[in-house]
Design an enzyme around this catalytic site. Sequence first.
Site: not given
Length: 666
Positions: A116, A235, A275, A288, A290
Amino acid sequence: MFDKILIANRGEIACRVMKTARAMGIRTVAVYSDADKSALHVAMADEAVRIGPAPANQSYIVIDNVMAAIRDTGAQAVHPGYGFLSENPKFAEALEAAGVAFIGPPKGAIEAMGDKITSKKIAQEAGVSTVPGYMGLIEDAEEAVKISAEIGYPVMIKASAGGGGKGMRIAWTDDEAREGFQSSKNEAASSFGDDRIFIEKFVTQPRHIEIQVLADAHGNCIYLGERECSIQRRNQKVIEEAPSPFLDAETRKKMGEQACALAKAVGYTSAGTVEFIVDGDKNFYFLEMNTRLQVEHPVTELITGIDLVEQMIRVANGEALTITQDDVKLNGWAIESRLYAEDPYRNFLPSIGRLTRYRPPAELDIEAAVVRNDTGVFEGGEISMYYDPMIAKLCTWGPTRGDAIEGMRNALDGFEVEGIGHNLPFLSAVMDHPKFVSGDITTAFIAEEYPDGFGGVTLDEAALRRIAAAAAAMNRVAEIRRARISGTLDNHERKVGDAWNVAVQGVDFDMTVAADRDGATVRFADGKEHRVTGDWTPGDQLARMDVDGAPLVLKVGKISGGFRIRTRGADLRVHVRTPRQAELARQMPEKEPPDTSKMLLCPMPGLVVKLHVAEGAEVQEGQALVTVEAMKMENILRAEKKARVSKINAGEGDSLAVDDVIMEFE
C-alpha cells in the site's frame, strides 16, 4: 485455450471459478486441506488434491504444496480466487518459473499494488488523487502515536500487505493509535506474513466506491463502472451494489479514467479493482488496488453482462480484449448481500458448527429479475474456525434500484439457514432501513445506525397485523389436523373454534378465523379483515403466504402454543391461543434470566491469545481483559465496569467455546 486449470482456493470462489471453466469446456482441479476434504468445491472439480492440514498456513498458502499439486495433475494455468495466494508475487514467480499461466496480473503489478505504501506513491505519479498520510515504515507504537498526531486524528492504521479488513484500525486518540498499531501489526503478521504498517488520514463521512478494470497484454484497458461498498463492519464489506446511488456520469468517468491510468502505469493485465474513498462533495481519493478478482464482482457482471472470470482466463491465454469502452453499458441495478457465519445478536462474533439446514432461495434469471447465489457450502457441511466466515453471496438484479432491493428482501426472507449463528436478520434489516433505501449511506452506516449492536428488528403494527393474520390461519390448519388425528384415536370429533388471540412483539390481537377452500378471512376485533392464502402445512419450515394480495415469506418453527417466526430481520415468538388461554397466560410471571454480570463469557469460539490482567487485579471500565482470536481476527474483550478479578478460568493458548467463563469478578 487451456485444457485444465487449478483453482488455488476454496469455498464459494473456487466453486464460482469452476462454473465458468466448465462452461468454457476446461477441466478443473481443486486443492483442499484436511478440514475441506468433503467440501463442495472438492466435489465440483474434475480432480482434487490434498495439500495439507486444516490451518491455511499449513495448506492453502504453502506455495510448495500448491506447486506439487500443479505438477501432479498437469494443470496448465492457475486461478487464485481472492485471499490466500491471490496477491502473492512469489507464487506468481513460481508459476512463471514452472511454465504455468497465472490467471491474474504480472508479478510486478502485484508487487507494486500489493504494497500500500508503494501503490500510493505510484498512484500519485500517475495522476490519481490520493489521501494524505505517512508512507514510511513505522518502527513501534510510540512512533505511530507521534505520526498520528502530526497527521491529525482520526487516522487509519493499516497493514501494508493487508486486505479484507485484516490489520486495519481507526484511531481517534493516542491510546487508540498505540493499541491499534500493535493489533494491526499482529494481525498482519499472522494473516499475511508481513507486519509493516502505515498510517493515513481517515476521511469522515466517506463512501467506499471502487472501479472494476479489465486489461490485456496488448495495451487495452477498460473500466466496467463502479460498485458501492459503503455498508461495512470492521472495514469488512457486508452489502455491495452496482452502480452507486451517489455517483453521476461525470464523476464515474473521471474515476474510471484514473483507474485505467493506474493500471497502465504498472503494466496491469487481467481483472482488477481500484478502490476509492469518496466524500460528500464527490471528491475521491485512491485507497488501494486489489490485483485479483473481488468478492463482490457478481454485481458488476449482473449490470454489464460480462463474465469476469472468463475474461481473466482469456487474457491469461494471451488473447486481446474484444470489448471496448464504448461496448460497456450499465443495465439496471444489482445488490450483493454477504451471508456470514456471524451472530448479529452477539456483536457479529464468529460462529462455527454444522449447517443442519441450508436452503438458499431458488436462483432465477428472467427478463425482469435475477437471483444468484454464489456459495461453497451445503446442508450438513461444517463451518470451520480455520477460514473466513462467509457462507454465501446472495445477489439480486432488477431494472431499478428499488426492484433490486425488493428482490433482495424476498430472497433473504426465503433463505433458510440453521445450526449456526448468521447475519441474515441483519441483512434483512438493512434492506428496510430508510437510509439504505434512500441511498444516503457512508462507511459509518453500521456504527451510526447500530451503535449498541444489532438487537433485532421491531416491526410496525401494520406488519404485525399481517403476521398475526397469517399465524392465525396457519394455526387453524394445524388445529384441524390435530383434531382429525385426535378424532381418529378416540372416535369422536374435536371441534376447532373460530375465536383466537395472537400475541406478538408485546401486542395482543383478538380475531376470528373463517376458513374456506381457498384460504381464510381473518377478522380483527376492530372490524378490519385480512384475506390469507398459502400452501403451508404443519412441519413446513418456510411459509410462502399471501396477505391481502401481497406476498409474505415466513421462516416457521414450532414453539409451545404457537410459532417462532422470522421475517424481515425480526425474530418473533408468536403465540396463538384461545381467548381463555390468552386470559390465563397474562397471569403467568416471566422467567428471569440468570445473572452473569460478574462473569466474562467468551462471546465466540476462539483461541486465547493474551491475558491482559491477573487474578486479584483491579480493572477499570474499558480496560482490556483478554484477546481472543477467531476466524483470523483478534478481538479484545474489555471490562464493562470497575471491578476486581477474583478468578481466571482460561490460559493463553486455550481454545474456548461460546459462553465459556473466562474470568470472574467480585
